[in-house]
Design a protein around this motif. Structure first.
Motif, PDB file in Angstrom:
ATOM      1  N   GLU A  10      -0.495  -2.868  10.841  1.00 23.69           N
ATOM      2  CA  GLU A  10      -0.093  -3.813   9.796  1.00 23.69           C
ATOM      3  C   GLU A  10       0.363  -3.088   8.535  1.00 23.69           C
ATOM      4  N   GLY A  11      -0.372  -2.058   8.144  1.00 25.24           N
ATOM      5  CA  GLY A  11      -0.077  -1.387   6.879  1.00 25.24           C
ATOM      6  C   GLY A  11       0.990  -0.315   6.963  1.00 25.24           C
ATOM      7  N   GLY A  12       1.185   0.265   8.148  1.00 26.58           N
ATOM      8  CA  GLY A  12       2.176   1.328   8.287  1.00 26.58           C
ATOM      9  C   GLY A  12       1.918   2.490   7.347  1.00 26.58           C
ATOM     10  N   ILE A  13       0.655   2.814   7.109  1.00 26.41           N
ATOM     11  CA  ILE A  13       0.335   3.842   6.127  1.00 26.41           C
ATOM     12  C   ILE A  13       0.777   5.216   6.621  1.00 26.41           C
ATOM     13  N   LYS A  14       1.217   6.043   5.695  1.00 23.60           N
ATOM     14  CA  LYS A  14       1.722   7.377   6.014  1.00 23.60           C
ATOM     15  C   LYS A  14       1.039   8.405   5.119  1.00 23.60           C
ATOM     16  N   GLU A  15       1.138   9.654   5.530  1.00 24.67           N
ATOM     17  CA  GLU A  15       0.607  10.743   4.731  1.00 24.67           C
ATOM     18  C   GLU A  15       1.206  10.702   3.330  1.00 24.67           C
ATOM     19  N   GLY A  16       0.357  10.829   2.318  1.00 24.32           N
ATOM     20  CA  GLY A  16       0.821  10.788   0.932  1.00 24.32           C
ATOM     21  C   GLY A  16       0.799   9.411   0.307  1.00 24.32           C
ATOM     22  N   ASN A  17       0.623   8.346   1.102  1.00 20.32           N
ATOM     23  CA  ASN A  17       0.521   6.986   0.569  1.00 20.32           C
ATOM     24  C   ASN A  17      -0.816   6.798  -0.151  1.00 20.32           C
ATOM     25  N   THR A  18      -0.879   5.747  -0.968  1.00 17.63           N
ATOM     26  CA  THR A  18      -2.119   5.361  -1.626  1.00 17.63           C
ATOM     27  C   THR A  18      -2.630   4.061  -1.016  1.00 17.63           C
ATOM     28  N   LEU A  19      -3.913   4.064  -0.662  1.00 13.21           N
ATOM     29  CA  LEU A  19      -4.587   2.901  -0.105  1.00 13.21           C
ATOM     30  C   LEU A  19      -5.582   2.357  -1.108  1.00 13.21           C
ATOM     31  N   LEU A  20      -5.617   1.022  -1.257  1.00 13.78           N
ATOM     32  CA  LEU A  20      -6.700   0.351  -1.968  1.00 13.78           C
ATOM     33  C   LEU A  20      -7.583  -0.312  -0.931  1.00 13.78           C
ATOM     34  N   MET A  21      -8.850   0.093  -0.874  1.00 12.45           N
ATOM     35  CA  MET A  21      -9.819  -0.519   0.041  1.00 12.45           C
ATOM     36  C   MET A  21     -10.934  -1.129  -0.789  1.00 12.45           C
TER      37      MET A  21
ATOM     38  N   ASP B 109      -7.954  -5.988   1.858  1.00 17.06           N
ATOM     39  CA  ASP B 109      -8.739  -6.830   0.967  1.00 17.06           C
ATOM     40  C   ASP B 109      -9.620  -7.791   1.764  1.00 17.06           C
ATOM     41  N   CYS B 110     -10.937  -7.611   1.655  1.00 16.02           N
ATOM     42  CA  CYS B 110     -11.881  -8.536   2.274  1.00 16.02           C
ATOM     43  C   CYS B 110     -12.496  -9.468   1.240  1.00 16.02           C
ATOM     44  N   LEU B 111     -12.051  -9.373  -0.014  1.00 19.54           N
ATOM     45  CA  LEU B 111     -12.646 -10.142  -1.104  1.00 19.54           C
ATOM     46  C   LEU B 111     -11.793 -11.337  -1.511  1.00 19.54           C
ATOM     47  N   GLY B 112     -10.501 -11.106  -1.778  1.00 19.59           N
ATOM     48  CA  GLY B 112      -9.657 -12.189  -2.274  1.00 19.59           C
ATOM     49  C   GLY B 112     -10.139 -12.645  -3.633  1.00 19.59           C
ATOM     50  N   GLY B 113     -10.184 -13.977  -3.843  1.00 25.02           N
ATOM     51  CA  GLY B 113     -10.665 -14.513  -5.101  1.00 25.02           C
ATOM     52  C   GLY B 113      -9.669 -14.327  -6.231  1.00 25.02           C
TER      53      GLY B 113
ATOM     54  N   GLY C  55       5.197  -2.720  -0.951  1.00 23.91           N
ATOM     55  CA  GLY C  55       3.794  -2.549  -0.607  1.00 23.91           C
ATOM     56  C   GLY C  55       3.273  -3.684   0.262  1.00 23.91           C
ATOM     57  N   ARG C  56       2.167  -3.412   0.977  1.00 24.48           N
ATOM     58  CA  ARG C  56       1.580  -4.390   1.886  1.00 24.48           C
ATOM     59  C   ARG C  56       0.151  -4.695   1.447  1.00 24.48           C
ATOM     60  N   TRP C  57      -0.114  -5.951   1.113  1.00 28.85           N
ATOM     61  CA  TRP C  57      -1.455  -6.400   0.749  1.00 28.85           C
ATOM     62  C   TRP C  57      -2.008  -7.188   1.930  1.00 28.85           C
ATOM     63  N   ILE C  58      -3.032  -6.641   2.586  1.00 28.96           N
ATOM     64  CA  ILE C  58      -3.520  -7.204   3.842  1.00 28.96           C
ATOM     65  C   ILE C  58      -4.836  -7.930   3.594  1.00 28.96           C
ATOM     66  N   MET C  59      -4.838  -9.246   3.824  1.00 24.69           N
ATOM     67  CA  MET C  59      -6.023 -10.071   3.639  1.00 24.69           C
ATOM     68  C   MET C  59      -6.774 -10.169   4.959  1.00 24.69           C
ATOM     69  N   ILE C  60      -8.031  -9.710   4.972  1.00 26.95           N
ATOM     70  CA  ILE C  60      -8.831  -9.798   6.195  1.00 26.95           C
ATOM     71  C   ILE C  60     -10.032 -10.726   6.037  1.00 26.95           C
ATOM     72  N   ALA C  61     -10.357 -11.112   4.802  1.00 28.97           N
ATOM     73  CA  ALA C  61     -11.428 -12.064   4.529  1.00 28.97           C
ATOM     74  C   ALA C  61     -11.337 -12.449   3.056  1.00 28.97           C
ATOM     75  N   THR C  62     -12.122 -13.477   2.659  1.00 29.35           N
ATOM     76  CA  THR C  62     -12.092 -13.931   1.268  1.00 29.35           C
ATOM     77  C   THR C  62     -13.522 -14.148   0.758  1.00 29.35           C
TER      78      THR C  62
ATOM     79  N   ILE D 214       2.440  -9.989   1.642  1.00 29.39           N
ATOM     80  CA  ILE D 214       1.052 -10.409   1.796  1.00 29.39           C
ATOM     81  C   ILE D 214       0.853 -10.758   3.264  1.00 29.39           C
ATOM     82  N   ILE D 215      -0.086 -10.077   3.904  1.00 26.75           N
ATOM     83  CA  ILE D 215      -0.256 -10.177   5.358  1.00 26.75           C
ATOM     84  C   ILE D 215      -1.675 -10.654   5.663  1.00 26.75           C
ATOM     85  N   GLY D 216      -1.799 -11.698   6.433  1.00 28.39           N
ATOM     86  CA  GLY D 216      -3.101 -12.124   6.926  1.00 28.39           C
ATOM     87  C   GLY D 216      -3.386 -11.444   8.253  1.00 28.39           C
ATOM     88  N   SER D 217      -4.621 -10.953   8.441  1.00 27.59           N
ATOM     89  CA  SER D 217      -4.900 -10.167   9.643  1.00 27.59           C
ATOM     90  C   SER D 217      -6.343 -10.328  10.082  1.00 27.59           C
ATOM     91  N   THR D 218      -6.546 -10.621  11.363  1.00 29.53           N
ATOM     92  CA  THR D 218      -7.872 -10.558  11.982  1.00 29.53           C
ATOM     93  C   THR D 218      -7.726  -9.867  13.330  1.00 29.53           C
TER      94      THR D 218
END
Length: 328
Positions: free
Chosen positions: A134-145, A215-219, A233-240, A260-264
């Motif tokens: 879903e995120g297609g993350i690559k070397e050198g990218n920045t992730l927010l977890m 993002d498992c928080l949302g809100g 950028g890709r913001w992936i919602m997995i929970a709220t 904005i991507i919803g994912s389970t």
């Protein structure tokens, strides 16, 4: 055999249930350990039913020993009776045995115990799905977890670091921040002291915009963060867990091409899950075995008969890492 059943008042009991029935493609696993996930709490509350054909009792990931194999499972796989395996399940892990299709199994990494291996399938598959597919993350990218002390973050952060990403994570106290330093995040934000949107703005100004967020928080905080994403950028919602509602500047979404991507994981077709597990064994297991990626963080181990106490730990949010039930 026995399994943990949910009563009318949501009480948990270690009760007799029918033995698993094997199809030709199935493997019977004697369960030695089963890891907890927040989805278990949702299922117990009646909000997250198991997929059709799965047992009614909870449990998405286990580790144990192969005891029986169907004819096609023997023919189509390299598994053998006596192999130690971990498995991704649609449900049914809180039990003595489970029937699993052969391609839902993975070998236990060479340097991992069965307790550690039980904590890997759901979290590692979810991490791989959202980081790479879903995120297609690559070397050198920045992730927010978000939720850096969660069981999932204890996998996502070191997995992202092992593949060359820079990681920002959030926690609720300085004490929690200190407890997760071993995961290797580059920036740990105490969200009770710092505004995460402001932190992301500063990161953008310094040349480190977020390429992927899990993002498992949302809100309410989710919407104000989006303007500081990398273009595309890709913001992936997995929970709220922090709430279902936020305000989003829609112009920013199309101008910056933010997705904005919803994912389970649980809703994916079994064939997709099988491909993810095969990718884990190919791409990630070697990094676990050679020490370049951390094994899962185990917060606490309890016997299966104390499943209610284990659920309470997750419900209170006190765990840093995974809680695991031992069965045999």
């Amino acid at each position: 055999m026995k399994a943990i059943l949910v009563g009318k008042e949501q009480e948990l009991t270690w009760s007799n249930v029918p033995d698993p029935v094997l199809s030709s493609e199935d493997v019977l696993v004697e369960i030695h350990a089963a890891a907890l996930n927040r989805a278990d709490l949702m299922q117990r509350a009646g909000d997250y039913p198991p997929p059709p054909g799965c047992p009614e009792w909870m449990g998405l990931e286990v580790a144990g020993v192969i005891k029986e194999m169907g004819a096609e499972a023997k023919e189509k796989s390299n598994w053998k009776i006596g192999d130690q395996v971990c498995a991704l399940l649609g449900g049914g892990g809180y039990a003595e045995y489970v029937s699993v299709k052969y391609d839902m199994l993975m070998p236990v990494p060479a340097n991992c115990s069965l307790v550690e291996a039980a904590a890997m399938p759901e979290a590692f598959a979810t991490a791989y799905l959202n980081l790479f597919l879903e995120g297609g993350i690559k070397e050198g990218n920045t992730l927010l977890m978000h939720a850096g002390a969660s069981g999932l973050a204890s996998v996502v952060i070191p997995m992202a670091k092992a593949f060359g990403a820079r990681v920002i994570t959030t926690v609720l106290s300085d004490e929690i921040a200190a407890s997760i330093k071993h995961l290797g995040a580059d920036v740990i934000v105490n969200s009770r002291k710092q505004d995460i949107a402001q932190v992301l703005k500063e990161q953008l100004d310094e040349g480190h915009p977020v390429d992927v967020a899990i993002d498992c928080l949302g809100g309410e905080m989710m919407g104000p963060c989006l303007p500081y994403m990398q273009r595309g950028g890709r913001w992936i919602m997995i929970a709220t867990l922090a709430g279902n509602m936020t305000q989003v500047d829609l112009k920013n979404i199309y101008v910056r091409n933010v997705r904005i991507i919803g994912s389970t994981l649980r809703s994916r077709h079994p064939s997709v899950k099988a491909q993810i597990l095969a990718s884990l064994v190919r791409d990630v297991w070697p990094k676990v075995e050679d020490g370049s990626m951390l094994k899962p963080t185990i917060y606490k181990t309890l016997p299966i008969t104390q499943a209610a106490e284990a659920h309470d730990i997750l419900q209170r949010g006190e765990n840093i890492g995974k809680v695991v039930l031992t069965v045999k």
